[in-house]
Design a protein around this motif. Structure first.
Motif, PDB file in Angstrom:
ATOM      1  N   LYS A   1       0.830  -1.202   0.000  1.00 52.85           N
ATOM      2  CA  LYS A   1       0.000   0.000   0.000  1.00 52.85           C
ATOM      3  C   LYS A   1       0.864   1.252   0.000  1.00 52.85           C
ATOM      4  N   ARG A   2       1.947   1.244   0.791  1.00 50.62           N
ATOM      5  CA  ARG A   2       2.812   2.402   0.840  1.00 50.62           C
ATOM      6  C   ARG A   2       3.529   2.623  -0.483  1.00 50.62           C
ATOM      7  N   LEU A   3       3.970   1.543  -1.134  1.00 49.85           N
ATOM      8  CA  LEU A   3       4.624   1.682  -2.435  1.00 49.85           C
ATOM      9  C   LEU A   3       3.663   2.249  -3.476  1.00 49.85           C
ATOM     10  N   LEU A   4       2.429   1.824  -3.438  1.00 46.96           N
ATOM     11  CA  LEU A   4       1.437   2.354  -4.376  1.00 46.96           C
ATOM     12  C   LEU A   4       1.186   3.835  -4.113  1.00 46.96           C
ATOM     13  N   GLU A   5       1.111   4.220  -2.837  1.00 45.94           N
ATOM     14  CA  GLU A   5       0.916   5.637  -2.498  1.00 45.94           C
ATOM     15  C   GLU A   5       2.092   6.475  -2.978  1.00 45.94           C
ATOM     16  N   LEU A   6       3.300   5.970  -2.756  1.00 44.42           N
ATOM     17  CA  LEU A   6       4.493   6.694  -3.191  1.00 44.42           C
ATOM     18  C   LEU A   6       4.555   6.804  -4.710  1.00 44.42           C
ATOM     19  N   SER A   7       4.080   5.768  -5.392  1.00 42.42           N
ATOM     20  CA  SER A   7       4.098   5.801  -6.855  1.00 42.42           C
ATOM     21  C   SER A   7       3.144   6.858  -7.401  1.00 42.42           C
ATOM     22  N   ARG A   8       2.061   7.122  -6.670  1.00 43.84           N
ATOM     23  CA  ARG A   8       1.121   8.152  -7.120  1.00 43.84           C
ATOM     24  C   ARG A   8       1.697   9.552  -6.902  1.00 43.84           C
ATOM     25  N   THR A   9       2.539   9.697  -5.883  1.00 45.17           N
ATOM     26  CA  THR A   9       3.123  11.002  -5.579  1.00 45.17           C
ATOM     27  C   THR A   9       4.404  11.259  -6.360  1.00 45.17           C
ATOM     28  N   TYR A  10       5.252  10.224  -6.466  1.00 50.73           N
ATOM     29  CA  TYR A  10       6.577  10.404  -7.052  1.00 50.73           C
ATOM     30  C   TYR A  10       6.774   9.590  -8.329  1.00 50.73           C
ATOM     31  N   GLY A  11       5.702   9.002  -8.856  1.00 52.51           N
ATOM     32  CA  GLY A  11       5.831   8.061  -9.955  1.00 52.51           C
ATOM     33  C   GLY A  11       6.180   8.691 -11.293  1.00 52.51           C
ATOM     34  N   ILE A  12       7.054   7.996 -12.030  1.00 57.29           N
ATOM     35  CA  ILE A  12       7.396   8.342 -13.403  1.00 57.29           C
ATOM     36  C   ILE A  12       7.183   7.095 -14.251  1.00 57.29           C
ATOM     37  N   ALA A  13       6.389   7.230 -15.310  1.00 58.61           N
ATOM     38  CA  ALA A  13       6.094   6.072 -16.154  1.00 58.61           C
ATOM     39  C   ALA A  13       7.359   5.527 -16.781  1.00 58.61           C
ATOM     40  N   GLN A  14       7.485   4.200 -16.747  1.00 67.44           N
ATOM     41  CA  GLN A  14       8.589   3.495 -17.401  1.00 67.44           C
ATOM     42  C   GLN A  14       8.010   2.274 -18.102  1.00 67.44           C
ATOM     43  N   GLY A  15       7.674   2.438 -19.377  1.00 63.10           N
ATOM     44  CA  GLY A  15       7.020   1.354 -20.089  1.00 63.10           C
ATOM     45  C   GLY A  15       5.683   1.051 -19.440  1.00 63.10           C
ATOM     46  N   ASP A  16       5.470  -0.197 -19.063  1.00 62.77           N
ATOM     47  CA  ASP A  16       4.233  -0.580 -18.385  1.00 62.77           C
ATOM     48  C   ASP A  16       4.317  -0.379 -16.875  1.00 62.77           C
ATOM     49  N   GLY A  17       5.496  -0.010 -16.396  1.00 66.96           N
ATOM     50  CA  GLY A  17       5.694   0.146 -14.966  1.00 66.96           C
ATOM     51  C   GLY A  17       5.784   1.595 -14.531  1.00 66.96           C
TER      52      GLY A  17
END
Length: 253
Positions: free
Chosen positions: A174-190
Motif C-alpha cells: 500500500k505504501r509503495l502504491l501511495e508513493l508511486s502516485r506522488t513520485y511516480g514516473i512512467a517506465q514502459g508498463d511500470g
C-alpha cells in the motif's frame, strides 16, 4: 536527494523575507489553499519568511516550541519520531507545496516529532503570532484550516488502523502504491518511484525491521512485481500490485 539542477545555490540556514512573487507555483498548490482568494494567499505569503536548510539539517526537534506553520518551497522535509530503543519511525515526507506543523501552531504545545531536511531544502515559515492575529481579523479563514486538520487526522487514523489490522506485506504494498502516485514516473508498463528509498527508510515508514521489509521486496522481485535498484523501486506491474494489496487487506481500501 535532489537533482543537481534543483539544488539551492546558497545552502546556508539564513532566514530571509518572502515575497509572494518569488514563489514557484507548486509551493502554494496545497489543496487547503484553494479555498482562499488570491488576496488571502498573497497576504499569507507576505507574512512569511523563508529558511534554507542543508541535507539532513534539523528544522525542529520534538519538544521544541512551535514557531508557526511551515510550507515546503523546495526539497523535502522528513517527519519522524525515535522509539525508546533508538529506532526511528518515519511518519511523513513533505514535498514542495505541502504545509505542516499546524497542530502545534493551533494548540501552542511543543512539537511532537522531529523534522529534518532531505536534500537542500527551502521552507516558508508563517509565524504563529501573525497567523493567529490574522484569524482574529478574518475568522472565516478557520474553515480552510479545519479542512487541513481533518485531512491530517484522517491520514493518522488510516495509519493507525493499517498498523493494527493489516499484515506487513499489505502495508508495504500500500505504501509503495501511495508513493508511486506522488513520485511516480512512467517506465514502459511500470512506474518508477522517483525517490531515494533505502530499505531502512521503508522499514521506518512502517515501524518494521529492515530484514522483514527486505524479505517481502525480494519475494516480489522474484514474482516480477517490482525491481529494486540503487535504493529506488520500480513497480513493474502496478495493477497486479494493487490487486495483491486488496487480497492481503481483505478488500479494505
Amino acid at each position: 536527494m535532489l537533482d543537481a539542477d534543483r539544488r539551492l545555490a546558497d545552502t546556508s540556514s539564513a532566514t530571509k523575507p518572502l515575497a509572494a512573487m518569488d514563489l514557484p507555483e507548486d509551493a502554494i498548490a496545497d489543496p487547503w489553499l484553494r479555498d482562499f482568494s488570491p488576496e488571502v494567499v498573497a497576504q499569507l505569503t507576505a507574512m512569511s519568511s523563508r529558511k534554507r536548510l542543508r541535507d539532513g539539517e534539523l528544522l525542529y526537534a520534538r519538544g521544541d516550541a512551535a514557531e508557526g506553520l511551515y510550507g515546503v518551497v523546495r526539497g523535502r522535509i522528513r517527519i519522524s519520531v525515535s522509539e525508546p530503543d533508538g529506532r526511528e519511525v518515519l511518519l511523513a515526507l513533505f514535498e514542495p507545496g505541502s504545509w505542516f506543523g499546524e497542530v502545534s501552531m493551533f494548540d501552542g504545545q511543543p512539537r511532537p516529532q522531529d523534522a529534518h531536511a532531505v536534500g537542500d531544502t527551502e521552507v516558508m515559515l508563517l509565524p504563529r503570532a501573525r497567523f493567529l492575529a490574522l484569524l482574529d481579523q478574518r475568522p472565516e479563514l478557520y474553515r480552510a484550516f479545519a479542512k487541513l486538520l481533518c485531512r491530517r487526522l484522517r491520514t493518522v487514523l488510516d495509519f493507525v488502523e493499517d498498523t493494527l489490522v493489516l499484515p506487513l506485506a499489505a502495508r508495504l504494498g500500500k505504501r509503495l502504491l501511495e508513493l508511486s502516485r506522488t513520485y511516480g514516473i512512467a517506465q514502459g508498463d511500470g512506474v518508477l518511484i522517483d525517490l531515494h528509498l533505502p530499505q531502512d527508510d521503508l522499514a521506518r515508514m512502517l515501524g518494521a525491521t529492515r530484514q522483514s521489509v527486505s524479505k517481502e521486496l525480494k519475494a516480489w522481485e522474484a514474482q516480477g512485481l517490482i525491481q529494486v535498484k540503487y535504493s529506488r523501486v520500480v513497480l513493474l506491474a502496478p495493477q497486479a500490485m494493487s490487486e495483491l494489496v486488496q487480497r492481503l487487506s481483505g478488500g479494505r481500501k
